[in-house]
Design a protein around this motif. Structure first.
Motif, PDB file in Angstrom:
ATOM      1  N   TRP A 185       0.780  -1.239   0.269  1.00 52.57           N
ATOM      2  CA  TRP A 185       0.046   0.269  -0.301  1.00 52.57           C
ATOM      3  C   TRP A 185       0.453   1.104  -0.447  1.00 52.57           C
ATOM      4  O   TRP A 185       2.278   1.371   0.622  1.00 52.57           O
ATOM      5  CB  TRP A 185      -0.725   0.208   1.091  1.00 52.57           C
ATOM      6  CG  TRP A 185      -2.106  -1.381   1.204  1.00 52.57           C
ATOM      7  CD1 TRP A 185      -2.385  -2.179   0.388  1.00 52.57           C
ATOM      8  CD2 TRP A 185      -2.292  -2.240   2.466  1.00 52.57           C
ATOM      9  NE1 TRP A 185      -3.243  -3.411   0.912  1.00 52.57           N
ATOM     10  CE2 TRP A 185      -3.295  -2.851   2.030  1.00 52.57           C
ATOM     11  CE3 TRP A 185      -1.957  -1.214   3.506  1.00 52.57           C
ATOM     12  CZ2 TRP A 185      -3.689  -3.721   3.344  1.00 52.57           C
ATOM     13  CZ3 TRP A 185      -3.290  -2.839   4.656  1.00 52.57           C
ATOM     14  CH2 TRP A 185      -3.521  -3.700   4.375  1.00 52.57           C
ATOM     15  N   GLU A 433      -6.418  -1.279   2.437  1.00 57.34           N
ATOM     16  CA  GLU A 433      -5.671  -0.323   3.297  1.00 57.34           C
ATOM     17  C   GLU A 433      -6.293   0.297   4.131  1.00 57.34           C
ATOM     18  O   GLU A 433      -6.218   0.236   5.794  1.00 57.34           O
ATOM     19  CB  GLU A 433      -4.768   0.914   2.683  1.00 57.34           C
ATOM     20  CG  GLU A 433      -3.386   2.206   3.981  1.00 57.34           C
ATOM     21  CD  GLU A 433      -3.525   3.114   3.041  1.00 57.34           C
ATOM     22  OE1 GLU A 433      -2.282   3.333   3.466  1.00 57.34           O
ATOM     23  OE2 GLU A 433      -3.028   2.846   2.015  1.00 57.34           O
ATOM     24  N   TYR A 467       1.824  -2.866   8.934  1.00 55.95           N
ATOM     25  CA  TYR A 467       1.236  -2.224   9.555  1.00 55.95           C
ATOM     26  C   TYR A 467       0.145  -2.927  10.400  1.00 55.95           C
ATOM     27  O   TYR A 467       0.297  -0.974  10.958  1.00 55.95           O
ATOM     28  CB  TYR A 467       0.238  -2.650   8.229  1.00 55.95           C
ATOM     29  CG  TYR A 467       0.510  -2.416   6.713  1.00 55.95           C
ATOM     30  CD1 TYR A 467       1.507  -1.900   6.296  1.00 55.95           C
ATOM     31  CD2 TYR A 467       0.728  -3.020   6.093  1.00 55.95           C
ATOM     32  CE1 TYR A 467       1.912  -1.590   4.920  1.00 55.95           C
ATOM     33  CE2 TYR A 467       0.451  -3.204   4.409  1.00 55.95           C
ATOM     34  CZ  TYR A 467       1.744  -2.119   4.093  1.00 55.95           C
ATOM     35  OH  TYR A 467       1.921  -1.727   2.663  1.00 55.95           O
TER      36      TYR A 467
END
Length: 614
Positions: A185, A433, A467
């Protein structure tokens, strides 16, 4: 086909239909091509192969364009299925002209077809040429690297290609979908000069579009551009506009997924249940034989079965037309393995797309998109192409005979016994995302919880953990499950507490499986078919609590269900196999409704034609 020692072969004369000798010694390469065109080039015709072999044999000492003759021979041999001979022909062309990149490309494709992907990659790597040729070779490498699961190399390879020439829609499509699979992303990253975020979205391809946006108009435009690149109009349609008059309606199903694929697991029992008093069922397969039980079951369910995998699009269309199919149902849509060019020949008077691709398929020769009134509400039906047709109360066929393994345990699944287990077993290209950020927000508000995901690929696994850490969540709270056989996959669904659906591309088959196994599900519904699948299934069992329409509502509902045992228990009580069987899994009722729809459109065609005749 070996050429006789004589230096002439006979070809049909366009003037009188009689055979005329072809003199190799005096003929130029251009005249050979003209003679092959007369026969029909690129079809693997034995006469075309003989022409090239004969000319090469006479001029083996070396003449201008001898490499071209070897290349064309390779094409014909490949079309004829003589792949080892085609390899020799392409290598002969390269031996004469080492920078002749079309021969390198085709050589690699044949090697790939023979199950030698590493040799194919090495062929393309060694054949790198100046820009124009180099780009084509790089793109072939990128495609095969992607198919081989070497996603990081594929992403870098296609990025290099686009940095050389950004005006490559196919390369953009594959590059973006690889980034989706890797959870790299932002996927629509503006890192290639000349490709803005909007330009990338415009070229993202049909499947990628479903996971990028829930706007039907945007999906329609993306799919339309793709179809204009990938299909072409044909000189004539094959089936009669007025249809046929058979005692039983002949229904044909065409797919590349008659194998161990989610589509077959959904639809097998529909094939078996068709009323043979009113329907005759044909299967047209473009998939390879994977030896699976589900494939054998699907094939056995057809009254007539034909493999059209090796046929050209026109030949496959003519094969279907010979059976006088009344209604041809394409089960691929715009997914991998689709053969939509076959439909452009309109081998059947009525043609529909169903189940494989849940979005617009704006092909002129398609008449219907099979769906229901919830996934495609009447208010937005006009945004779709082809015309949406409501086939039953619930669009999705289901199989009541699925094998389910014995109950498993959390310990066996690598799960803690004392935690609330959120899960999502969808492929990682569906994880956006924004969706993952919402999941991390949920974990941040529910301390004693983990998120159970499928171990899709090494790059997404690594990126998702990174993430999570960036969001302040311990990466070890993400647990990745390896892939298992279908029966065991069904059983382990029951181990989780709440399925967190993806959006804008919802779970479809997996959502039905979760409901059947008693796993509560939470979804975020939008405008598009793809973003309304799971919600439609939840509404069917009166589990509307799990259908949210805003991301904040989605997070709030997940947190509430994880934090309130009574609310969770009440919601979970709606998810029973009995309730699934009488609604989503009512294949007997679905078959009746589906067949009623087929009879109606067939009757409508007959009535319309009779009215026109009158």
């Amino acid at each position: 086909m070996d050429l006789p020692l004589s230096t002439a072969v006979d070809t049909g004369s366009a003037d009188d239909g009689q055979a005329a000798p072809f003199e190799f010694e005096a003929a130029s390469f251009e005249q050979v091509i003209q003679a092959v065109d007369h026969i029909g080039g690129n079809r693997g015709d034995p006469a075309a192969i003989a022409l090239y072999r004969g000319w090469i044999a006479v001029h083996a000492g070396g003449v201008r364009l001898l490499h071209g003759a070897w290349f064309n021979l390779g094409v014909e041999l490949s079309r004829a299925g003589a792949l080892p001979d085609a390899i020799l022909a392409y290598r002969s062309a390269l031996a004469l002209k080492s920078d002749f990149h079309p021969a390198a490309i085709n050589l690699g494709l044949v090697l790939e077809q023979l199950g030698q992907p590493e040799v194919a990659l090495q062929t393309w790597f060694q054949a790198l040429q100046p820009d124009e040729a180099r780009i084509a070779l790089i793109n072939q490498r990128g495609r095969l690297l992607e198919q081989s699961g070497r996603l990081a190399e594929a992403e870098q390879t296609l990025r290099a290609s686009l940095l050389t020439d950004p005006a490559q829609p196919d390369a953009v499509q594959h590059w973006l979908h690889i980034r989706q699979k890797m959870c790299l992303w932002p996927v629509l990253a503006e890192i290639i000069p000349g490709l803005t975020r909007q330009a990338l979205l415009d070229q993202c391809g049909p499947l990628g579009a479903l996971a990028f946006t829930d706007q039907v108009a945007t999906q329609h435009a993306i799919c339309d551009r793709w179809l204009r690149r990938k299909t072409t109009p044909v000189p004539t349609w094959l089936s009669p506009a007025r249809g046929y008059r058979h005692d039983r309606i002949r229904v044909g199903y065409m797919s590349s997924d008659f194998c161990r694929h989610a589509m077959s697991f959904l639809i097998a029992e529909l094939f078996e249940r068709h009323d043979r008093g009113h329907f005759e069922v044909y299967g047209y397969c473009t998939s390879a034989d994977d030896g699976s039980e589900i494939r054998q079951r699907v094939i056995s369910a057809f009254d007539h079965y034909a493999s059209i995998r090796a046929l050209s699009d026109e030949a496959a269309a003519r094969r279907i037309q010979q059976d006088e199919i009344d209604i041809l149902i394409d089960l691929n849509g715009l997914t991998a393995g689709s053969r939509l060019q076959i439909l452009r020949w309109r081998p059947a008077p009525l043609q529909a797309t169903y189940l494989g691709f849940i979005g617009p398929v704006p092909l002129p020769e398609l008449d219907f998109l099979f769906c229901d009134s919830i996934v495609v509400p009447p208010s937005i039906a006009a945004s779709y192409a082809p015309r949406p047709l409501y086939i039953a109360e619930i669009y999705q066929a289901n199989d009541s005979k699925r094998s389910i393994a014995a109950p498993s345990s959390r310990a066996k699944g690598g799960l803690p016994d004392d935690c609330f287990v959120f899960c999502c077993f969808s492929n990682h290209y569906k994880i956006t995302e924004e969706m993952f950020a919402a999941w991390m927000e949920i974990l941040g508000k529910v301390d004693n919880a983990v998120l159970w995901l499928i171990a899709d690929n090494a790059w997404s696994w690594c990126n998702l953990r990174l993430y999570a850490a960036a969001a302040g969540i311990d990466p070890d709270r993400l647990i990745f499950a390896g892939r298992v056989d279908p029966a065991e996959y069904m059983a382990r669904l029951a181990l989780a507490d709440l399925f967190l659906d993806t959006s804008p591309y919802n779970a479809g088959t997996i959502a039905s499986d979760a409901i059947r196994m008693g796993l509560p599900l939470l979804t975020l519904s939008g405008q598009s078919f793809a973003s309304r699948m799971a919600g439609r299934l939840l509404e069917a069992i009166d589990a509307g609590l799990g259908v949210t329409h805003e991301l904040a509502e989605y997070v709030e509902t997940a947190v509430m269900l994880a934090s309130n045992p009574q609310a969770h228990a009440a919601y979970k009580a709606l998810f029973t196999e009995a309730r699934w069987a009488e609604t989503i899994g009512d294949i007997a009722g679905f078959t009746i409704a589906f067949e009623t729809t087929l009879r109606r459109i067939q009757d409508d065609l007959v009535s319309d034609c009779e009215s026109l005749a009158a």
